[in-house]
Design a protein around this motif. Structure first.
Motif, PDB file in Angstrom:
ATOM      1  N   ASP A 137       0.934  16.233 102.045  1.00  0.00           N
ATOM      2  CA  ASP A 137       0.574  17.641 101.911  1.00  0.00           C
ATOM      3  C   ASP A 137      -0.468  18.042 102.940  1.00  0.00           C
ATOM      4  O   ASP A 137      -0.473  19.158 103.436  1.00  0.00           O
ATOM      5  CB  ASP A 137      -0.024  17.913 100.515  1.00  0.00           C
ATOM      6  N   SER A 138      -1.370  17.098 103.242  1.00  0.00           N
ATOM      7  CA  SER A 138      -2.512  17.487 104.074  1.00  0.00           C
ATOM      8  C   SER A 138      -2.686  16.559 105.266  1.00  0.00           C
ATOM      9  O   SER A 138      -3.716  16.582 105.906  1.00  0.00           O
ATOM     10  CB  SER A 138      -3.777  17.465 103.225  1.00  0.00           C
ATOM     11  N   CYS A 139      -1.692  15.735 105.523  1.00  0.00           N
ATOM     12  CA  CYS A 139      -1.892  14.729 106.556  1.00  0.00           C
ATOM     13  C   CYS A 139      -0.542  14.435 107.218  1.00  0.00           C
ATOM     14  O   CYS A 139       0.498  14.377 106.555  1.00  0.00           O
ATOM     15  CB  CYS A 139      -2.451  13.468 105.888  1.00  0.00           C
ATOM     16  N   THR A 140      -0.577  14.271 108.520  1.00  0.00           N
ATOM     17  CA  THR A 140       0.638  13.920 109.238  1.00  0.00           C
ATOM     18  C   THR A 140       0.813  12.408 109.177  1.00  0.00           C
ATOM     19  O   THR A 140      -0.149  11.683 109.414  1.00  0.00           O
ATOM     20  CB  THR A 140       0.521  14.365 110.700  1.00  0.00           C
ATOM     21  N   ILE A 141       2.017  11.961 108.854  1.00  0.00           N
ATOM     22  CA  ILE A 141       2.209  10.525 108.666  1.00  0.00           C
ATOM     23  C   ILE A 141       3.299   9.994 109.595  1.00  0.00           C
ATOM     24  O   ILE A 141       4.362  10.617 109.735  1.00  0.00           O
ATOM     25  CB  ILE A 141       2.567  10.215 107.192  1.00  0.00           C
ATOM     26  N   VAL A 142       2.988   8.880 110.236  1.00  0.00           N
ATOM     27  CA  VAL A 142       4.027   8.163 110.982  1.00  0.00           C
ATOM     28  C   VAL A 142       4.119   6.771 110.372  1.00  0.00           C
ATOM     29  O   VAL A 142       3.115   6.073 110.263  1.00  0.00           O
ATOM     30  CB  VAL A 142       3.686   8.040 112.484  1.00  0.00           C
TER      31      VAL A 142
END
Lengths: 284, 254, 324
Positions: free
Chosen positions: B198-203
Motif C-alpha cells: 500500500d505504501s511501499c514499492t516492492i521488488v
C-alpha cells in the motif's frame, strides 16, 4: 611366502602404532609429571606472606613477593595499553580496509615481529626507552611486552572479523549504515568474544615473559612508585631466586612459579570458555 | 489505471553488469511502478539476484564488479546519490535471514538509531509499528529484549523485514525471502507483502513461479542475463509473448 | 542514456570528499591505516635500533665478530663463535629429540586415538605450550639438571666416553641438558601443529590406501605423512626458530661458559643467554654494542628460519585447499 609377508606387515603395523602411542603417552606423562611436581612443590611453599610481604634481605628467611605481583600487574597493564589498540586497529585495517599490497606488507611485517626472539625485543625497548630516560622503568617493560602483543593482536582481530558472516554486514549496509558504523555497531560486536579471547590468550603469553624484562623493568626489592622506577615482576623474581644459592629463595621461586602458572592456565581456560559460548559459532 | 499508479519509481535502461571478466547482465531495461509489487523470475544463475542487488548498489561491496547503464530512482541516477542515502530509501531483505546477534528490539531499532532517529519513545514507537507491519508484533511483544537468534526461521525473516521497514524505505527489495521457509511461514510473508505494498514499492526475486503469480502485479522473466519479457503478471502467466517464457512458466525447463 | 563507469566504492566519482569525511568513512580509514603504519614504523625502528646500536662492534670486528673464538670483555675482545655454536647445537639436539617424538605423538592423536581422547590430549598439550619459559627453567634447574647428571651424563660417558662429544667431566649443567630442556619446551608446539596438519589430510586419501589393502601404519607412512610432509617440516622450522631465540630456560641450565668445548656434557653458552646475563653488567660502549650485535645476529637467524617455515606451511595449506 605371501602369508609370511602379510605377517611381517602386520607386525610392523602393530609395532609402529604402539610406538606412536608410547610417544604420546610418554610426552603427556613427562610434561604432566613435571608440572604436577611444580604444583605440589609450589602449593607447599605458598603462604599468605607470599602475597602480602616484601622480599626479605639476603640471608633472612620469610618474606614474600607482594611488590612483584603488583609490578607484574602494572607492566601487563602498560603492555595492554601499548599493544592492544595498535594491534586491534591493525587487524581492522587488514580485515576491512587493506588492498592487496597493504595486506601483504602488514602481514609480512607482523609475522616477522612475531618471530623476533623476546630477548631482542628487550634490547629494542632498552635502546628506545631506558637509554634516553637513563633509567629502568615499568614503562620500558610495558613497551617491550606491548610490542610482543602486537602481532598476535593483529592476527586474532583479523581472523575473528573475517569470521563475521557476510550477511550481517550486508544487512547493516542495506539499512543505509556507512561502513564505519557497520563496523562499530555490527561487525566488531559480533566478533567481540573472539577478539577478547585473543587478547586474553595474548596476555597470558606475555605474562610469563622474562627475557624482555631483564633490562627494561629490571627488578626491585622494594615497592616501586608509579611507572618510572625499576619494577619487580614475578617472572624475573623466579629467575633470580631459582639461580640463587639460598634454599629459602628456592622455596619462594617454587611458590612464584606456581602462582604464575595458575595465572597463565586460568587465563587460557577462561579464554577457551569465552570462545565456546560465542554467538558467532551459532551464526556461522 | 490511475495516473499515480502508473508512475515509475525506478527506471532501468540498458543495464550491463560484470563480475570481473564474465558478464552477468546484458542490457536490462524495465520500469518498476510505484507502490506495486514487481517480481523477477527465472532459472538459477539467470542474473535476477544480481539485478536486484544493483538497485541499491549492494554489489559495490563485491570487489571486481562493474555496472554500466542507467538506473534512476525518482528520475535521479542512483550512482549520483550518496550510497548510504540510497540504501536508506531502498531497503533490502536477503535470501538467508540475517538478524544481528542482538535483541529483537535492537535489531529493529538499528536503522532508526544509525539514522539519528529521535527520542527513545520515538524509536520504541517505530519498532512497534514496524513489527506490526511485519505481522510479528503479537509473537514477540513479550520478549522484545531476548536475542533475535532464538526466533524460528520464519520469524527471523519477518524480523528482517521489520528491520528494513523501520527506516521507512520507499522501495523494498527482497531476494528470495522465502526460499528457506516452510509453506506456512511463506504464506505469512506473502500476506504481509501485499499489505506493505500500500505504501511501499516492492521488488521481489523468487524462483517460485506460484509465488510470483500470487503476489506480484508485474513480472520480469530473466534468462541467461537478459530480460526476456516484462509485463503485467496476468499477461506473463496467461499469455506470454515469448516462447522461452512460456516454456519456463509451463515447466518445460528450469 | 548515460554510461556509468565503475561503481566500485573507491571510484564512485560523485560522492564528494567533504561528504565522505562528514560521513566518517574517510576518518575511520585514516585511523586504521595510521595504526597499520604505526606497526610498520615500530618494526622498522626495531631493526634500525639494532643496526645503529651495534655499530661500534660491527665496525671494530666486521665479520670476524661472528667467527671470533674469544669472548673476553676485560681484554676488549668480542668473538661470538662459541655462542653461535652453543645456540646451534642446543637447538639441533632439541629438534633431534622433539621432532620424531612429537610427530609420533601427533600421528597417534590424529590417526589412531578416538576423537574425544585426541581433543582432550591436544587441549592439555596446548596448555603446556602456554607454560612460560622461566617455569621450564625452574623445573630444569631443580629436576632436569640432577636427573641428567645421575641418570644420563654418567651412563653416556661410561658407554661412549671415547667419543669427544661425551668426554670430560660433567656437572649436570651442560649443552646437552639445555638441548633436552629445549626439546621438552618445543614438543607441545610440534605435537599441536603436526596434529592439525595431519587432521587436514582428506579422509579420502586414507580410505583410498586402506581400500587397497594397506595396513593402518602403511597408510599413515606411505600416504598421510607424505601428504602432510611440508606442513610438518614447517612446524619443525617454527620450533627451531623458537629454540634459537629461547633465553631463560637455556640460561638457567646451560652452565654459561664462553669456553668452546667439544663435549656436550660440558657447560656451554648461547647467544640469548649471554645477552641475558651480561647486558645489565656491561661496561663500556663497545661491550654493550657487542651484546646488541649478538641480538642482531639472533634476529637475522630467526628471520631466515621463520621465513623458510612460513613458505613451507603456506605451500601446504594452499595445496590442501586446492585439493578440496
Amino acid at each position: 611366502m605371501s602369508a609370511a609377508r602379510l605377517r611381517r606387515r602386520k607386525l610392523v603395523n602393530a609395532v609402529m602404532l604402539r610406538t606412536t602411542g608410547a610417544c604420546a603417552i610418554g610426552i603427556a606423562a613427562v610434561l604432566l609429571g613435571i608440572l604436577g611436581y611444580l604444583f605440589l612443590n609450589g602449593i607447599g611453599s605458598l603462604s599468605l606472606d607470599f602475597f602480602t610481604q616484601l622480599p626479605k634481605p639476603v640471608g633472612e628467611t620469610g618474606g614474600g613477593m607482594a611488590n612483584a605481583i603488583v609490578g607484574s600487574a602494572k607492566i601487563l597493564g602498560m603492555a595492554v595499553v601499548v599493544g592492544v589498540p595498535l594491534g586491534f586497529l591493525g587487524g581492522v585495517y587488514l580485515a576491512e580496509y587493506a588492498g592487496a599490497t597493504g595486506q601483504f606488507v602488514v602481514r609480512y611485517v607482523t609475522d616477522l615481529l612475531n618471530g623476533v626472539p623476546s630477548i631482542v625485543i628487550g634490547i629494542f625497548a632498552y635502546a628506545l626507552v631506558v637509554l634516553p630516560a637513563k633509567q629502568f622503568s615499568a614503562y620500558a617493560g610495558g613497551v617491550a611486552l606491548g610490542m610482543m602483543m602486537i602481532p598476535i593482536a593483529v592476527r586474532s582481530t583479523e581472523e575473528f572479523l573475517r569470521a563475521v558472516p557476510r550477511g550481517l554486514r550486508e544487512a547493516a549496509l542495506a539499512l543505509g549504515a556507512p561502513k564505519w558504523k557497520v563496523l562499530v555497531t555490527v561487525v566488531v560486536p559480533a566478533a567481540r568474544d573472539g577478539i577478547i579471547t585473543g587478547i586474553i590468550l595474548n596476555l597470558a603469553r606475555v605474562a610469563g615473559e622474562t627475557a624482555p624484562l631483564l633490562f627494561t623493568a629490571f627488578s626491585n626489592r622494594f615497592w616501586s612508585e608509579g611507572l618510572n622506577e625499576p619494577t619487580a615482576t614475578l617472572p624475573v623474581m623466579i629467575y633470580t631466586y631459582a639461580i640463587s644459592p639460598y634454599d629459602d629463595w628456592h622455596r619462594q621461586a617454587w611458590a612464584a612459579g606456581f602462582v604464575l602458572l595458575m595465572l597463565v592456565v586460568t587465563m587460557n581456560i577462561a579464554a577457551r570458555m569465552l570462545m565456546a559460548r560465542s554467538p558467532l559459532r551459532g551464526a556461522r | 489505471m490511475s495516473q499515480a499508479e502508473s508512475q515509475e519509481k525506478i527506471r532501468v535502461e540498458g543495464l550491463d553488469f560484470h563480475y570481473g571478466a564474465s558478464q552477468a547482465l546484458f542490457g536490462v531495461s524495465l520500469g518498476v511502478r510505484t507502490n506495486h509489487i514487481t517480481a523477477c523470475i527465472g532459472p538459477s544463475g539467470c542474473g535476477k539476484s544480481t539485478f536486484l542487488r544493483t538497485l541499491n548498489r549492494m554489489n559495490d561491496t563485491v570487489p571486481g564488479t562493474r555496472a554500466s547503464g542507467s538506473i534512476q530512482l525518482d528520475n535521479h541516477e542512483i550512482r549520483d546519490l550518496d550510497v548510504t542515502t540510497l540504501r536508506r530509501r531502498v531497503g533490502m531483505v536477503f535470501q538467508k535471514s540475517n538478524p544481528f546477534p542482538k535483541s529483537i528490539f535492537d535489531n529493529v531499532a538499528y536503522g532508526p538509531r544509525i539514522n539519528g532517529g529521535g527520542s527513545r519513545a520515538d524509536i520504541a514507537d517505530q519498532v512497534e509499528r514496524s513489527l506490526r507491519r511485519a505481522a510479528l508484533w503479537d509473537e514477540v511483544k513479550h520478549k522484545l529484549h531476548q536475542s533475535a537468534l532464538g526466533l524460528s526461521g520464519g520469524q527471523q525473516q519477518r524480523l528482517c523485514i521489520a528491520r528494513a521497514l523501520a527506516v521507512e524505505p520507499e522501495v523494498l527489495l527482497l531476494d528470495e525471502p522465502c526460499s528457506a521457509l516452510d509453506p506456512i511461514a511463506t504464506a505469512k510473508i506473502e500476506e504481509l507483502l501485499l499489505d506493505i505494498a500500500d505504501s511501499c514499492t516492492i521488488v521481489i526475486v523468487t524462483h517460485n513461479m506460484q509465488q510470483a503469480a500470487r503476489v506480484s502485479d508485474y513480472t520480469g522473466f530473466f534468462l541467461m542475463g537478459r530480460l526476456v519479457e516484462f509485463d503485467r503478471t496476468e499477461k506473463i502467466f496467461q499469455n506470454p509473448a515469448h516462447r522461452e517464457t512460456e516454456d519456463y512458466i509451463t515447466g518445460r525447463f528450469g | 542514456m548515460r554510461v556509468a563507469g565503475s561503481t566500485s566504492p573507491e571510484h564512485a566519482p560523485t560522492t564528494s570528499l567533504r561528504r565522505r569525511l562528514l560521513g566518517g568513512d574517510e576518518i575511520a580509514r585514516f585511523i586504521v591505516t595510521a595504526a597499520a603504519a604505526g606497526i610498520l614504523i615500530a618494526c622498522g625502528l626495531l631493526v634500525y635500533e639494532l643496526w645503529v646500536s651495534s655499530g661500534a662492534a660491527r665496525h671494530e670486528f666486521g665479520w670476524s665478530f661472528i667467527t671470533g673464538r674469544t669472548w673476553d670483555p676485560n681484554a676488549g675482545e668480542f668473538g661470538a663463535w662459541p655462542f653461535v655454536v652453543g645456540t646451534t647445537v642446543t637447538s639441533a639436539i632439541a629438534l633431534l629429540i622433539a621432532v620424531p617424538a612429537g610427530v609420533g605423538a601427533a600421528i597417534f592423536l590424529a590417526e589412531l586415538a578416538p576423537r574425544r581422547v585426541s581433543d582432550f590430549l591436544a587441549f592439555c598439550i596446548e596448555l603446556l605450550a602456554a607454560v612460560p619459559s622461566v617455569i621450564y627453567g625452574l623445573l630444569g634447574v631443580f629436576i632436569l639438571v640432577p636427573v641428567m647428571k645421575v641418570l644420563v651424563d654418567g651412563p653416556l660417558k661410561a658407554a661412549l666416553g671415547w667419543l669427544p662429544i661425551f668426554s670430560g667431566p660433567f656437572y649436570g649443567v651442560s649443552t646437552l641438558t639445555a638441548g633436552v630442556l629445549l626439546a621438552l619446551m618445543v614438543l607441545p608446539f610440534i605435537v599441536s601443529v603436526s596434529r592439525q596438519v595431519l587432521l587436514s589430510v582428506p579422509t579420502e586419501q586414507r580410505e583410498a590406501a586402506l581400500a587397497l589393502g594397506a595396513t593402518r601404519w602403511e597408510t599413515t607412512w606411505n600416504v598421510v605423512l607424505p601428504y602432510a610432509k611440508r606442513g610438518i617440516y614447517g612446524s619443525a622450522f617454527l620450533a627451531l626458530a623458537r629454540a634459537l631465540g629461547e633465553t631463560m630456560a637455556v640460561t638457567m641450565v646451560i652452565g654459561n661458559s664462553p669456553q668452546l668445548q667439544a663435549s656436550l656434557l660440558a657447560p656451554g653458552y648461547s647467544i640469548a643467554a649471554v645477552v641475558a646475563n651480561e647486558f645489565t653488567e656491561a661496561t663500556g660502549d663497545l661491550y654493550v654494542s657487542a651484546l646488541i650485535a649478538l641480538g642482531l645476529v639472533l634476529f637475522g637467524l630467526t628471520v631466515v628460519i621463520n621465513g623458510l617455515a612460513r613458505l613451507l606451511v603456506a605451500s601446504t595449506s594452499t595445496r590442501a585447499t586446492a585439493v578440496q
